[in-house]
Design an enzyme around this catalytic site. Structure first.
Site, mmCIF file in Angstrom:
data_model
loop_
_atom_site.group_PDB
_atom_site.id
_atom_site.type_symbol
_atom_site.label_atom_id
_atom_site.label_comp_id
_atom_site.label_asym_id
_atom_site.label_seq_id
_atom_site.Cartn_x
_atom_site.Cartn_y
_atom_site.Cartn_z
ATOM 1 N N LYS A 45 -22.505 2.642 -5.996
ATOM 2 C CA LYS A 45 -21.415 2.962 -6.930
ATOM 3 C C LYS A 45 -21.519 2.122 -8.203
ATOM 4 O O LYS A 45 -21.413 2.647 -9.316
ATOM 5 C CB LYS A 45 -20.085 2.696 -6.216
ATOM 6 C CG LYS A 45 -18.876 2.575 -7.115
ATOM 7 C CD LYS A 45 -17.622 2.368 -6.298
ATOM 8 C CE LYS A 45 -17.345 0.938 -5.908
ATOM 9 N NZ LYS A 45 -16.749 0.087 -6.908
ATOM 10 N N ASP A 80 0.856 -1.187 0.000
ATOM 11 C CA ASP A 80 0.000 0.000 0.000
ATOM 12 C C ASP A 80 0.892 1.237 0.000
ATOM 13 O O ASP A 80 1.989 1.212 0.576
ATOM 14 C CB ASP A 80 -0.913 0.003 1.242
ATOM 15 C CG ASP A 80 -2.166 0.811 1.013
ATOM 16 O OD1 ASP A 80 -3.265 0.233 0.964
ATOM 17 O OD2 ASP A 80 -2.046 2.054 0.870
ATOM 18 N N CYS A 100 -20.658 -0.448 -2.463
ATOM 19 C CA CYS A 100 -20.691 -1.208 -3.721
ATOM 20 C C CYS A 100 -21.947 -0.974 -4.552
ATOM 21 O O CYS A 100 -21.856 -0.516 -5.695
ATOM 22 C CB CYS A 100 -20.548 -2.692 -3.420
ATOM 23 S SG CYS A 100 -19.061 -3.035 -2.487
ATOM 24 N N ARG A 118 -20.727 4.292 4.441
ATOM 25 C CA ARG A 118 -20.790 4.868 3.094
ATOM 26 C C ARG A 118 -22.169 4.637 2.461
ATOM 27 O O ARG A 118 -22.667 3.519 2.455
ATOM 28 C CB ARG A 118 -19.686 4.276 2.209
ATOM 29 C CG ARG A 118 -18.322 4.892 2.522
ATOM 30 C CD ARG A 118 -17.228 4.252 1.743
ATOM 31 N NE ARG A 118 -16.923 2.910 2.230
ATOM 32 C CZ ARG A 118 -16.005 2.116 1.685
ATOM 33 N NH1 ARG A 118 -15.336 2.514 0.634
ATOM 34 N NH2 ARG A 118 -15.778 0.923 2.201
ATOM 35 N N GLY A 135 -27.422 0.569 0.821
ATOM 36 C CA GLY A 135 -26.304 1.508 0.869
ATOM 37 C C GLY A 135 -25.005 0.753 0.693
ATOM 38 O O GLY A 135 -24.976 -0.311 0.073
ATOM 39 N N ALA A 141 -37.518 -6.103 2.377
ATOM 40 C CA ALA A 141 -37.869 -4.692 2.145
ATOM 41 C C ALA A 141 -37.325 -3.846 3.293
ATOM 42 O O ALA A 141 -37.145 -4.326 4.410
ATOM 43 C CB ALA A 141 -39.381 -4.553 2.050
ATOM 44 N N ARG A 160 -19.100 -9.961 0.690
ATOM 45 C CA ARG A 160 -19.977 -9.017 1.391
ATOM 46 C C ARG A 160 -19.293 -8.578 2.665
ATOM 47 O O ARG A 160 -18.702 -9.414 3.365
ATOM 48 C CB ARG A 160 -21.302 -9.697 1.779
ATOM 49 C CG ARG A 160 -22.252 -9.898 0.642
ATOM 50 C CD ARG A 160 -23.332 -10.870 1.048
ATOM 51 N NE ARG A 160 -22.732 -12.165 1.420
ATOM 52 C CZ ARG A 160 -23.403 -13.182 1.934
ATOM 53 N NH1 ARG A 160 -24.677 -13.067 2.183
ATOM 54 N NH2 ARG A 160 -22.790 -14.321 2.216
ATOM 55 N N GLU A 161 -19.375 -7.301 2.964
ATOM 56 C CA GLU A 161 -18.832 -6.833 4.234
ATOM 57 C C GLU A 161 -19.556 -7.549 5.362
ATOM 58 O O GLU A 161 -20.765 -7.753 5.307
ATOM 59 C CB GLU A 161 -19.012 -5.315 4.380
ATOM 60 C CG GLU A 161 -18.126 -4.556 3.440
ATOM 61 C CD GLU A 161 -18.102 -3.054 3.724
ATOM 62 O OE1 GLU A 161 -18.367 -2.653 4.869
ATOM 63 O OE2 GLU A 161 -17.812 -2.300 2.781
HETATM 64 C C1 UGA Z 1 -22.329 -6.355 -2.029
HETATM 65 C C2 UGA Z 1 -22.596 -7.719 -2.689
HETATM 66 O O1 UGA Z 1 -23.610 -8.419 -1.949
HETATM 67 C C3 UGA Z 1 -21.324 -8.546 -2.770
HETATM 68 O O2 UGA Z 1 -21.568 -9.765 -3.460
HETATM 69 C C4 UGA Z 1 -20.257 -7.746 -3.515
HETATM 70 O O3 UGA Z 1 -19.023 -8.443 -3.572
HETATM 71 C C5 UGA Z 1 -20.034 -6.436 -2.800
HETATM 72 O O4 UGA Z 1 -21.274 -5.700 -2.751
HETATM 73 C C6 UGA Z 1 -18.996 -5.666 -3.570
HETATM 74 O O5 UGA Z 1 -19.244 -5.304 -4.726
HETATM 75 O O6 UGA Z 1 -17.847 -5.520 -3.085
HETATM 76 P P1 UGA Z 1 -22.089 -5.472 0.496
HETATM 77 O O7 UGA Z 1 -22.101 -4.101 -0.096
HETATM 78 O O8 UGA Z 1 -21.067 -5.820 1.498
HETATM 79 O O9 UGA Z 1 -21.956 -6.586 -0.682
HETATM 80 O O10 UGA Z 1 -23.492 -5.658 1.206
HETATM 81 P P2 UGA Z 1 -24.841 -6.479 0.991
HETATM 82 O O11 UGA Z 1 -24.948 -7.512 2.042
HETATM 83 O O12 UGA Z 1 -24.993 -6.920 -0.385
HETATM 84 O O13 UGA Z 1 -25.920 -5.342 1.322
HETATM 85 C C7 UGA Z 1 -25.966 -4.136 0.562
HETATM 86 C C8 UGA Z 1 -27.117 -3.272 1.014
HETATM 87 O O14 UGA Z 1 -28.350 -3.851 0.616
HETATM 88 C C9 UGA Z 1 -27.239 -3.057 2.521
HETATM 89 O O15 UGA Z 1 -27.528 -1.692 2.766
HETATM 90 C C10 UGA Z 1 -28.400 -3.926 2.945
HETATM 91 O O16 UGA Z 1 -29.080 -3.434 4.074
HETATM 92 C C11 UGA Z 1 -29.276 -3.846 1.701
HETATM 93 N N1 UGA Z 1 -30.190 -5.001 1.549
HETATM 94 C C12 UGA Z 1 -29.689 -6.237 1.332
HETATM 95 C C13 UGA Z 1 -31.560 -4.781 1.607
HETATM 96 O O17 UGA Z 1 -32.033 -3.652 1.789
HETATM 97 N N2 UGA Z 1 -32.396 -5.858 1.447
HETATM 98 C C14 UGA Z 1 -31.927 -7.109 1.219
HETATM 99 O O18 UGA Z 1 -32.753 -8.036 1.065
HETATM 100 C C15 UGA Z 1 -30.546 -7.309 1.173
#
Ligand code: UGA
Length: 431
Positions: A261, A31, A258, A326, A255, A250, A151-152
């Site tokens: 963006k 880094d 990922c 974020r 947010g 729902a 996923r985070e």
């Molecule tokens: C997301 C993808 O799920 C990963 O597969 C991907 O690798 C990652 O982006 C990335 O591009 O690096 P992440 O952003 O960590 O992962 O989070 P998610 O678990 O996908 O949730 C994203 C958002 O969707 C959260 O705000 C969550 O509350 C919301 N969400 C998720 C809902 O509102 N409803 C749902 O049913 C699921």
């Protein structure tokens, strides 16, 4: 066992480095941020991800860190680009950090190297990188796109037990070499393809998941109008194997670093290629409106005038198990409430410090109970388990008005109503 250089020690870089080392490879994390590298060398992990600190510590000498590019690139047979690609004002992904890595690659080191991009980059980036490498006489460097789907909060498990591994490369040799790195994972779904398709798989996957969320959120809004319950509707839909049960919760919008963006970047990518991606425009707009939906609900109970009302926000992170704020719904919600003249008191188990820097006008509480003290309403913004487990009888005694808006449909609404709360979820019918 291969020697791997991972450039970028942010979220993707650290998880990738730790998991590759755990597979037996010798990994060096690089880094440009000297301070960050100094912390990492002390075993101090600068991001919050369950299990990551332990996994890094367990690698011993297999995983080291440096800010010196000469040291980083000296032995790496594989160089993973894991730098961030944040959105620009135009909605395009900012690729400056990716190009910096490419520009700093040293000449051949005596063995065939492969440059592997894990960062999310627009389709066509790999081809541009390959062309640049060729123009500089670096033909010996293979190129692969190997998008991440972590996923985070569950990144380690996602990396260890992936649904699929996607490898896009121009030659079968490069595809096989990258696939070989993951041999010990025993993943049965390794998809090898061309670079452009691999790049698109990443965007299309995130955009589809975001679409699923915006879709179910709109269904929730209609459910409210017609007297149906979105949770049952989602369950009924999800039992159809073609639809599946996931990402149909729902709430008050998605947010994170990922989805927002990547959906914008894909829309922009399509637009730059002369195609108007209408569906994604709607997905984005629905999500923006959904983040504001709580305001209307609060008005219905508290009256149009929210000035002077004390509103408790439970949760600030964009989802549980992370301190990442974020694009979190909490930012829009807190800002809207402040603009209305409300007093916003917020609590999050781990994201408070991050939010304090962004929104100093919010009052931050040390516990959920403290946030709810004397509140005219409580809003669940992030579905942390500790909110579900709260002693709600005690909560009722301390609130000025026992009104709960559950932005994630996480609480037991019927039970709360029995306790005497006014309760409303998103698209739910609690009788
Ligand atoms: C997301 C993808 O799920 C990963 O597969 C991907 O690798 C990652 O982006 C990335 O591009 O690096 P992440 O952003 O960590 O992962 O989070 P998610 O678990 O996908 O949730 C994203 C958002 O969707 C959260 O705000 C969550 O509350 C919301 N969400 C998720 C809902 O509102 N409803 C749902 O049913 C699921």
């Amino acid at each position: 066992m291969s020697r791997i250089t991972v450039v970028g020690t942010g979220y993707v870089g650290l998880v990738t480095a730790a998991c590759l080392a755990d597979l037996g490879h010798v990994v060096i994390g690089m880094d440009v941020d000297d301070a960050k590298i100094a912390r990492l060398r002390q075993g101090d992990i600068p991001i919050f991800e369950p299990g990551l600190a332990e996994l890094i510590a367990a690698q011993g000498n297999r995983l080291t860190f440096t800010s010196n590019p000469d040291e980083a690139y000296r032995d790496g047979e594989f160089i993973f680009i894991c730098v961030d690609t944040p959105p620009m004002y135009s909605g395009d992904a900012d690729l400056s950090r990716v190009w910096k890595v490419v520009d700093r690659l040293p000449k051949s080191v005596g063995h065939e190297r492969v440059l592997v991009t894990k960062s999310t980059v627009p389709v066509g980036t790999g081809a541009a990188i390959k062309a640049e490498l060729c123009s500089r006489g670096f033909e010996d460097i293979g190129y692969a796109s190997n998008p991440e789907f972590l996923r985070e909060g569950t990144a380690i498990a996602d990396a260890r037990y992936p649904d699929r591994i996607v490898i896009g490369a121009d030659t079968p040799e490069t595809q096989d070499r990258v696939a070989g790195l993951y041999e010990r994972l025993c993943c049965s779904n390794i998809l090898t393809t061309d670079v452009a398709s691999a790049e698109m798989i990443k965007y299309a996957s995130n955009a589809f998941l975001a679409t699923k969320i915006s879709f179910i959120n709109e269904i929730a809004n209609v459910c409210e109008a017609v007297g149906a319950d979105v949770r049952v509707v989602a369950r009924g839909m999800g039992l159809d194997q073609r639809i599946g049960p996931h990402f149909l919760n729902a709430g008050i919008g998605y947010g994170g670093s990922c989805f927002p963006k990547d959906v914008s970047a894909l829309k922009q990518l399509a637009g730059n290629s002369g195609y108007h991606f209408q569906l994604l425009t709607a997905v984005i707009e629905v999500n923006e409106l959904q983040k504001r939906r709580v305001i209307g609900k609060l008005r219905r109970y508290l009256g149009d005038e929210l000035r002077g009302k004390r509103i408790a926000l439970l949760g600030l992170a964009f989802k549980p198990h992370t301190d990442d704020i974020r694009e979190a719904s909490s930012i829009v919600l807190a800002s809207r409430l402040l603009a209305e003249g409300a007093t916003v008191v917020a609590y999050d188990p781990i994201a408070t410090d991050n939010m304090r820097r962004l929104l100093p006008c919010v009052t931050y509480a040390a516990s959920a109970l403290e946030a709810l003290q004397d509140a005219d309403a409580g809003v669940v913004v992030t579905e942390w388990q500790e909110f579900i487990d709260l002693d709600w009888q005690r909560v009722k005694a301390v609130m000025a008005r026992p009104l709960l808006i559950d932005g994630r449909n996480a609480l037991h609404g019927a039970g709360l109503k029995e306790l005497g709360f006014e309760y409303e979820g998103i698209g739910t019918q609690i009788r």
